[in-house]
Design a protein around this motif. Structure first.
Motif, PDB file in Angstrom:
ATOM      1  N   LEU A   1      -0.542  11.242  -4.501  1.00  0.00           N
ATOM      2  CA  LEU A   1      -0.155  10.179  -3.570  1.00  0.00           C
ATOM      3  C   LEU A   1      -1.356   9.293  -3.232  1.00  0.00           C
ATOM      4  N   ALA A   2      -2.494   9.929  -2.966  1.00  0.00           N
ATOM      5  CA  ALA A   2      -3.700   9.163  -2.640  1.00  0.00           C
ATOM      6  C   ALA A   2      -4.029   8.206  -3.791  1.00  0.00           C
ATOM      7  N   GLU A   3      -3.940   8.729  -5.025  1.00  0.00           N
ATOM      8  CA  GLU A   3      -4.277   7.887  -6.180  1.00  0.00           C
ATOM      9  C   GLU A   3      -3.258   6.768  -6.373  1.00  0.00           C
ATOM     10  N   ASN A   4      -1.991   7.071  -6.159  1.00  0.00           N
ATOM     11  CA  ASN A   4      -0.968   6.025  -6.286  1.00  0.00           C
ATOM     12  C   ASN A   4      -1.181   4.914  -5.254  1.00  0.00           C
ATOM     13  N   LEU A   5      -1.444   5.327  -4.012  1.00  0.00           N
ATOM     14  CA  LEU A   5      -1.668   4.300  -2.983  1.00  0.00           C
ATOM     15  C   LEU A   5      -2.876   3.444  -3.353  1.00  0.00           C
ATOM     16  N   ALA A   6      -3.923   4.112  -3.855  1.00  0.00           N
ATOM     17  CA  ALA A   6      -5.115   3.366  -4.250  1.00  0.00           C
ATOM     18  C   ALA A   6      -4.778   2.363  -5.352  1.00  0.00           C
ATOM     19  N   GLU A   7      -3.996   2.817  -6.324  1.00  0.00           N
ATOM     20  CA  GLU A   7      -3.650   1.935  -7.433  1.00  0.00           C
ATOM     21  C   GLU A   7      -2.833   0.739  -6.939  1.00  0.00           C
TER      22      GLU A   7
ATOM     23  N   LEU B   1     -13.598  -0.455  12.874  1.00  0.00           N
ATOM     24  CA  LEU B   1     -12.754  -0.126  11.715  1.00  0.00           C
ATOM     25  C   LEU B   1     -11.263  -0.103  12.050  1.00  0.00           C
ATOM     26  N   PRO B   2     -10.470  -0.961  11.400  1.00  0.00           N
ATOM     27  CA  PRO B   2      -9.014  -0.845  11.555  1.00  0.00           C
ATOM     28  C   PRO B   2      -8.512   0.377  10.771  1.00  0.00           C
ATOM     29  N   ALA B   3      -7.417   0.958  11.232  1.00  0.00           N
ATOM     30  CA  ALA B   3      -6.900   2.143  10.547  1.00  0.00           C
ATOM     31  C   ALA B   3      -5.388   2.116  10.481  1.00  0.00           C
ATOM     32  N   LEU B   4      -4.862   2.694   9.407  1.00  0.00           N
ATOM     33  CA  LEU B   4      -3.427   2.785   9.228  1.00  0.00           C
ATOM     34  C   LEU B   4      -3.118   4.235   8.855  1.00  0.00           C
ATOM     35  N   VAL B   5      -2.079   4.771   9.471  1.00  0.00           N
ATOM     36  CA  VAL B   5      -1.765   6.182   9.275  1.00  0.00           C
ATOM     37  C   VAL B   5      -0.467   6.329   8.485  1.00  0.00           C
ATOM     38  N   VAL B   6      -0.460   7.212   7.483  1.00  0.00           N
ATOM     39  CA  VAL B   6       0.800   7.553   6.799  1.00  0.00           C
ATOM     40  C   VAL B   6       1.079   9.030   7.033  1.00  0.00           C
ATOM     41  N   THR B   7       2.332   9.380   7.272  1.00  0.00           N
ATOM     42  CA  THR B   7       2.627  10.781   7.569  1.00  0.00           C
ATOM     43  C   THR B   7       4.054  11.155   7.188  1.00  0.00           C
ATOM     44  N   ALA B   8       4.213  12.420   6.788  1.00  0.00           N
ATOM     45  CA  ALA B   8       5.556  12.940   6.543  1.00  0.00           C
ATOM     46  C   ALA B   8       6.166  13.432   7.850  1.00  0.00           C
ATOM     47  N   PHE B   9       5.338  13.502   8.894  1.00  0.00           N
ATOM     48  CA  PHE B   9       5.778  14.093  10.159  1.00  0.00           C
ATOM     49  C   PHE B   9       5.873  13.055  11.271  1.00  0.00           C
TER      50      PHE B   9
ATOM     51  N   PRO C   1       8.316   8.713   2.212  1.00  0.00           N
ATOM     52  CA  PRO C   1       7.690   7.777   1.277  1.00  0.00           C
ATOM     53  C   PRO C   1       7.238   6.501   2.007  1.00  0.00           C
ATOM     54  N   VAL C   2       6.086   5.989   1.542  1.00  0.00           N
ATOM     55  CA  VAL C   2       5.464   4.868   2.245  1.00  0.00           C
ATOM     56  C   VAL C   2       6.187   3.559   1.916  1.00  0.00           C
ATOM     57  N   PRO C   3       6.627   2.803   2.928  1.00  0.00           N
ATOM     58  CA  PRO C   3       7.192   1.483   2.642  1.00  0.00           C
ATOM     59  C   PRO C   3       6.069   0.547   2.183  1.00  0.00           C
ATOM     60  N   VAL C   4       6.008   0.358   0.853  1.00  0.00           N
ATOM     61  CA  VAL C   4       4.843  -0.290   0.246  1.00  0.00           C
ATOM     62  C   VAL C   4       4.638  -1.715   0.750  1.00  0.00           C
ATOM     63  N   GLU C   5       5.751  -2.464   0.913  1.00  0.00           N
ATOM     64  CA  GLU C   5       5.602  -3.863   1.353  1.00  0.00           C
ATOM     65  C   GLU C   5       4.911  -3.939   2.707  1.00  0.00           C
ATOM     66  N   ILE C   6       5.316  -3.064   3.624  1.00  0.00           N
ATOM     67  CA  ILE C   6       4.706  -3.083   4.958  1.00  0.00           C
ATOM     68  C   ILE C   6       3.242  -2.670   4.883  1.00  0.00           C
ATOM     69  N   LEU C   7       2.976  -1.660   4.073  1.00  0.00           N
ATOM     70  CA  LEU C   7       1.594  -1.201   3.895  1.00  0.00           C
ATOM     71  C   LEU C   7       0.712  -2.355   3.425  1.00  0.00           C
TER      72      LEU C   7
ATOM     73  N   GLN D   1       1.324  -5.600   3.550  1.00  0.00           N
ATOM     74  CA  GLN D   1       1.285  -6.701   4.513  1.00  0.00           C
ATOM     75  C   GLN D   1       0.307  -6.393   5.648  1.00  0.00           C
ATOM     76  N   ARG D   2       0.389  -5.178   6.177  1.00  0.00           N
ATOM     77  CA  ARG D   2      -0.484  -4.804   7.302  1.00  0.00           C
ATOM     78  C   ARG D   2      -1.959  -4.796   6.886  1.00  0.00           C
ATOM     79  N   LEU D   3      -2.234  -4.279   5.689  1.00  0.00           N
ATOM     80  CA  LEU D   3      -3.626  -4.199   5.262  1.00  0.00           C
ATOM     81  C   LEU D   3      -4.166  -5.581   4.918  1.00  0.00           C
ATOM     82  N   GLU D   4      -3.308  -6.405   4.339  1.00  0.00           N
ATOM     83  CA  GLU D   4      -3.697  -7.767   3.973  1.00  0.00           C
ATOM     84  C   GLU D   4      -4.200  -8.550   5.187  1.00  0.00           C
ATOM     85  N   HIS D   5      -3.529  -8.332   6.328  1.00  0.00           N
ATOM     86  CA  HIS D   5      -3.893  -9.072   7.533  1.00  0.00           C
ATOM     87  C   HIS D   5      -4.937  -8.363   8.393  1.00  0.00           C
ATOM     88  N   ALA D   6      -5.296  -7.137   8.012  1.00  0.00           N
ATOM     89  CA  ALA D   6      -6.195  -6.352   8.864  1.00  0.00           C
ATOM     90  C   ALA D   6      -7.498  -7.085   9.130  1.00  0.00           C
TER      91      ALA D   6
END
Lengths: 216, 382
Positions: free
Chosen positions: A18-24, A79-87, A108-114, A116-121
């Motif tokens: 998952l970490a590698e996919n998000l990075a990609e 540092l801005p931060a974004l959290v992803v969690t199954a819980f 599963p992470v909603p990629v568009e929101i991820l 968008q949020r990081l783009e504007h961070a």
């Protein structure tokens, strides 16, 4: 290095695929990404260089996401931060919300929101959200996050949290005398007293962000 | 020990025997004309005591009906036969008390009132200093103690059963939550891999189609996990005054339907409910989706609402084939479904959402052949 130059993210998750996919995914958007599978290694990275934002999982062996964020802010308060969690619904999520995050996203992470949020961070763009026992705090926080800023929620009775000087402090649903007392106690903080609509907040925040961009 | 066992043991302990039974039977003709009056007094006392009255109003029967039942109860008390059926009938009363949430100590108060009224009437029938009066009071007193014992025993048994059920559900909830969360990680990996592949697959229509299918199935799996988790945990509520028409319109938009099925939304204008927008939208999606699917190829679904005593009552009705009696009884339990592809979480979730809002969900059989669900929610001032 901040908002419009090269964007550099640190992704931390003990789930390696998952970490590698998000990075990609983030690399595809043109950013540079480092991946770590545990919080201790992530902290070493954070002490060595500045990132546009941190993306971290919550539950990990050893240090969890909440502990990582607390330590990360010691090393790099802007540092801005974004959290992803199954819980979703974890007690720790309330803790990271209080420390200030761009979003808490489910897996599963909603990629568009991820994206968008990081783009504007924006590094260091902190907004204090000072709310009494209010039902509007969540909406004010989302509003602030939509503009790439990190909301830090606390009540008028609390001491303001450590970290960068806020762009704004939004006082929502607070009685007039209480708001005035708070303003006197915190001179030098640009204060918006939010009564009814979010429009006043929009205008003030956009103006502050413009100054912030020019300055940074 | 079952209530009948308790009854037997106590009979021996207090010495309630054939002599007492004969005395009670002998008292019956003299006391029976007074039973309606005693019953009247009994419920008048409850109604003037607000907390007891509140419990009564939660119950399932009208006061008129209850007064009648109490007369029958006194008839039984003095006539017997005090056999297993008698105890079973009495036991039912204890169970009703658990169901309507009557605190145990009210039973003592109520029994005290009956004891006082009946004892006073025995004293009117028999000369107070006579040996007959003494043994009659004794028999009555023993019998009423036995009654109280049966009631408390069944009350306790039912309460324990209820507690065991709650604990079973809590364990089920923990297992579900743990599996659900563990599934989200692999789903997250699969979903993000699909996202990355979609950008690379180029123009091969076969590959595109299969990627699309994988993505859809991941979404289905994730939807099931989300519903399960919603069912077993208390999601924090963010209640706000909401325009009902907007919540319903957004839900209807999300429901997939066949061309021949019409969804007719009526008379929602101006109605406002107090609730969590996302959770209520989910409840309406589930109700309308079920209704649309019940219609099959053609039919119509009607959503309408009205204010009733400060609450908003929303009805969702379809022109489908209606519900089987066997399904009706367990409609809102998890994992009950009539659909070939369903998992049976939809209505259970609607029930959880309604309860979190202080509302209710129920099913009524409409005069037409379909099904009608009625959701009530707290109203909000407009």
């Amino acid at each position: 290095m901040t908002s419009r130059g090269l964007r550099r993210y640190l992704v931390v998750d003990d789930n390696q695929p998952l970490a590698e996919n998000l990075a990609e995914i983030l690399e595809t958007s043109g950013a540079e990404v480092d991946v770590e599978l545990d919080a201790v290694a992530a902290l070493r990275r954070l002490q060595a260089r500045r990132y546009t934002a941190l993306v971290t999982d919550m539950r990990m062996p050893g240090l969890g996401g909440a502990e990582l964020l607390a330590a990360a802010r010691q090393a790099d308060p802007a540092l801005p931060a974004l959290v992803v969690t199954a819980f979703i619904g974890d007690a720790d999520l309330a803790r990271v919300e209080r420390m200030g995050v761009l979003a808490t996203l489910p897996k599963p992470v909603p990629v568009e929101i991820l994206l968008q949020r990081l783009e504007h961070a924006r590094r260091g763009a902190v907004v204090w959200v000072v709310c009494g026992a209010s039902g509007r705090v969540n909406r004010v926080m989302e509003f602030v996050r939509d503009r790439g800023c990190t909301p830090l929620p606390f009540t008028p009775a609390d001491a303001p949290p450590p970290g960068p000087t806020p762009l704004l402090a939004v006082l929502a649903d607070t009685a007039e005398d209480e708001a005035a007392a708070w303003a006197r106690a915190h001179p030098g903080v640009h204060l918006i007293w939010l009564l009814a609509s979010l429009e006043a907040l929009a205008t003030a925040l956009d103006a502050e962000l413009e100054k912030f961009e020019e300055g940074g | 020990m079952n209530p009948f066992g308790v009854f037997h043991e106590l009979q021996d302990y207090v010495g309630f025997g054939p002599a007492d039974q004969a005395i009670l039977r002998a008292l019956h003709p003299g006391l029976a004309p007074d039973f309606p009056e005693v019953s009247e007094l009994f419920y008048a006392r409850i109604l003037e005591y607000p907390p007891a009255r509140a419990v009564l109003e939660r119950g399932e029967s009208s006061v008129g009906h209850l007064r009648h039942s109490l007369v029958a109860w006194m008839e039984g008390l003095f006539q017997g036969p005090w056999d297993e059926n008698y105890v079973e009938r009495r036991a039912r009363i204890g169970r009703v008390h658990v169901r309507i949430g009557l605190p145990q100590h009210y039973m003592f108060g109520a029994m005290n009132l009956l004891r006082r009224e009946l004892s006073a009437r025995v004293s009117r029938l028999l000369a107070p200093e006579s040996p007959e009066h003494f043994v009659a009071q004794n028999a009555l007193s023993r019998m009423l103690d036995l009654e109280l014992a049966i009631m408390l025993q069944t009350y306790r048994e039912d309460l324990e059963a209820q507690k065991a059920r709650t604990e079973r559900m809590a364990t089920f909830g923990q297992v579900v939550a743990s599996i659900g969360h563990d599934l989200r990680n692999p789903l997250g990996v699969a979903e993000s891999s699909v996202f990355l592949l979609e950008k690379r697959v180029g123009t091969d229509p076969g590959a595109k189609k299969h990627l699309q299918r994988i993505a859809e199935q991941i979404a289905v799996a994730n939807g099931i996990v989300t519903s399960l988790l919603d069912l077993v945990r208390d999601r924090p509520m963010d209640p706000l005054p909401l325009a009902l028409s907007e919540v319903v319109a957004r839900a209807v938009d999300l429901v997939q339907r066949r061309e021949g099925v019409k969804v007719d939304v009526r008379s929602l204008a101006g109605l406002r409910v107090l609730g969590d927008a996302a959770q209520l939208r989910q409840a309406f999606v589930n109700l309308v989706q079920n209704a649309v699917e019940a219609c099959g190829e053609t039919g119509s679904v009607t959503v309408e609402a009205r204010m009733v005593d400060g609450k908003v009552e929303i009805s969702v009705e379809d022109t489908g084939h209606g519900l089987d009696a066997s399904v009706k009884a367990r409609l809102f339990e998890p994992l009950i479904t009539t659909k070939s592809k369903g998992v049976g979480l939809g209505l259970a979730l609607v029930k959880r959402i309604a309860e979190r809002h202080g509302g209710t969900i129920g099913h009524v059989t409409p005069p037409t052949q379909g099904a009608r669900f009625i959701l009530t929610l707290p109203g909000a001032p407009s």
